[in-house]
Enzyme design. Structure first.
Site, PDB file in Angstrom:
ATOM      1  CG  LEU A 155      49.413  51.773  25.715  1.00 34.71           C
ATOM      2  CD1 LEU A 155      49.478  51.557  23.949  1.00 34.71           C
ATOM      3  CD2 LEU A 155      48.668  50.636  26.009  1.00 34.71           C
ATOM      4  CB  ILE A 156      49.642  50.688  31.763  1.00 33.03           C
ATOM      5  CG1 ILE A 156      50.760  50.191  32.003  1.00 33.03           C
ATOM      6  CG2 ILE A 156      48.565  49.844  32.966  1.00 33.03           C
ATOM      7  CD1 ILE A 156      51.254  50.440  32.685  1.00 33.03           C
ATOM      8  N   GLY A 212      43.475  52.100  31.418  1.00 34.76           N
ATOM      9  CA  GLY A 212      43.032  52.883  32.754  1.00 34.76           C
ATOM     10  C   GLY A 212      43.771  52.640  33.481  1.00 34.76           C
ATOM     11  CB  CYS A 213      46.814  54.133  33.578  1.00 31.00           C
ATOM     12  SG  CYS A 213      47.727  53.356  33.107  1.00 31.00           S
ATOM     13  CB  SER A 214      42.112  57.252  35.411  1.00 33.60           C
ATOM     14  OG  SER A 214      40.866  56.584  35.947  1.00 33.60           O
ATOM     15  N   GLY A 248      43.624  54.099  41.139  1.00 35.50           N
ATOM     16  CA  GLY A 248      43.317  51.787  41.366  1.00 35.50           C
ATOM     17  C   GLY A 248      44.963  50.893  40.402  1.00 35.50           C
ATOM     18  N   GLY A 296      45.465  50.511  37.294  1.00 33.83           N
ATOM     19  CA  GLY A 296      46.440  50.842  36.939  1.00 33.83           C
ATOM     20  C   GLY A 296      46.766  51.878  36.646  1.00 33.83           C
ATOM     21  CB  SER A 301      37.427  39.677  38.262  1.00 35.08           C
ATOM     22  OG  SER A 301      36.505  39.392  39.745  1.00 35.08           O
ATOM     23  CE1 TYR A 357      34.187  43.529  36.775  1.00 35.97           C
ATOM     24  CE2 TYR A 357      34.341  42.004  38.249  1.00 35.97           C
ATOM     25  CZ  TYR A 357      35.030  42.881  37.475  1.00 35.97           C
ATOM     26  OH  TYR A 357      36.461  43.229  38.147  1.00 35.97           O
TER      27      TYR A 357
END
Length: 251
Positions: A5-6, A8-10, A12, A14, A127, A140
């Protein structure tokens, strides 16, 4: 072990990670706030589900529909570029709600099942700003540093149950796209406090002046996530991309 399960796949990292696992025969549950935005290829091994990592009911529904999860990839996150002085406290809370608290909530949702099976892997995407105190990225960076520290300690707790936790640390995205976005932010009236605008322009120019080939691609990140998920010998914190690797060495 072949169900991932990942979040934020919309777009980049993900989206590329979902494709990477699919290409290797995994069953992928790709999640995003709006599944209608998905551009992932149609596959009988792919399910696209709605998920907002800041909403407990959304998390519970997605995890229930996903079934047993062997690997959780916490990729969903909010980026931010501004000085501390120019970042409203409510915005700080929003960033931490997604980048840190959303990660914790997703871990808590899948861990009972992993514990029962005494197996599983959690890969949290951090990051490369954790390696360098870059200006204008303080809030961030703080959210990603906290998530990294969380994962390192959680890994010691979870090893007792046969569960691994790892951190993948992407470097910076191509300077062109970052620069275009950043310049657009600066152009928005009132985005930066007036006193910081000249500093912001100099800082962004410096960030964009580096080697355009020495950046992290989505493929770099997807490959690192896959290795973190499948190779028990992978380091606790794994940099992804030439620039992230260099920064992790203090270069």
């Amino acid at each position: 072990m072949n169900n991932v399960l990942i979040t934020g796949c919309s777009t980049g990292f993900g989206r590329e990670t979902a494709r990477y696992f699919l290409d290797r025969g995994w069953t992928v549950v790709a999640t995003m706030r709006d599944p209608a935005a998905s551009t992932l290829p149609v596959s009988d091994k792919l399910r696209v589900l709605p998920l907002d990592v800041t909403d407990s009911s959304s998390i519970a529904e997605a995890v229930s529909k996903a079934g047993p999860i062997d690997v959780l990839v916490n990729n969903a996150g909010i980026g931010w570029l501004n000085a501390v002085e120019g970042t409203p406290v409510e915005t700080v809370r929003e960033i931490f709600e997604t980048n840190l608290f959303g990660t914790i909530a997703m871990m808590q949702a899948v861990l009972p099942g992993m514990r029962e099976r005494r197996s599983g892997v959690i890969v949290n995407v951090s990051s490369s700003t954790i390696y360098k105190p870059l200006p204008l990225l303080s809030v961030y960076r703080a959210s990603k540093a906290a998530m990294t520290a969380l994962t390192e300690s959680a890994a010691a707790e979870l090893a007792e149950f046969g569960i691994r936790a790892r951190v993948v640390v992407p470097g910076r995205a191509p300077a062109t796209s970052f620069g275009t976005t950043a310049q657009a932010w600066i152009a928005r009236r009132g985005w930066f406090p007036e006193a910081y605008e000249a500093f912001a322009q100099r800082t962004l120019a410096a960030l964009q002046s580096g080697d355009p080939g020495n950046v992290t691609t989505a493929h770099d990140v997807a490959d690192a996530i896959y290795r973190a998920a499948t190779d028990p010998g992978i380091p606790m914190v794994l940099p992804a991309g030439a620039d992230a690797i260099a920064w992790s060495k203090g270069e």
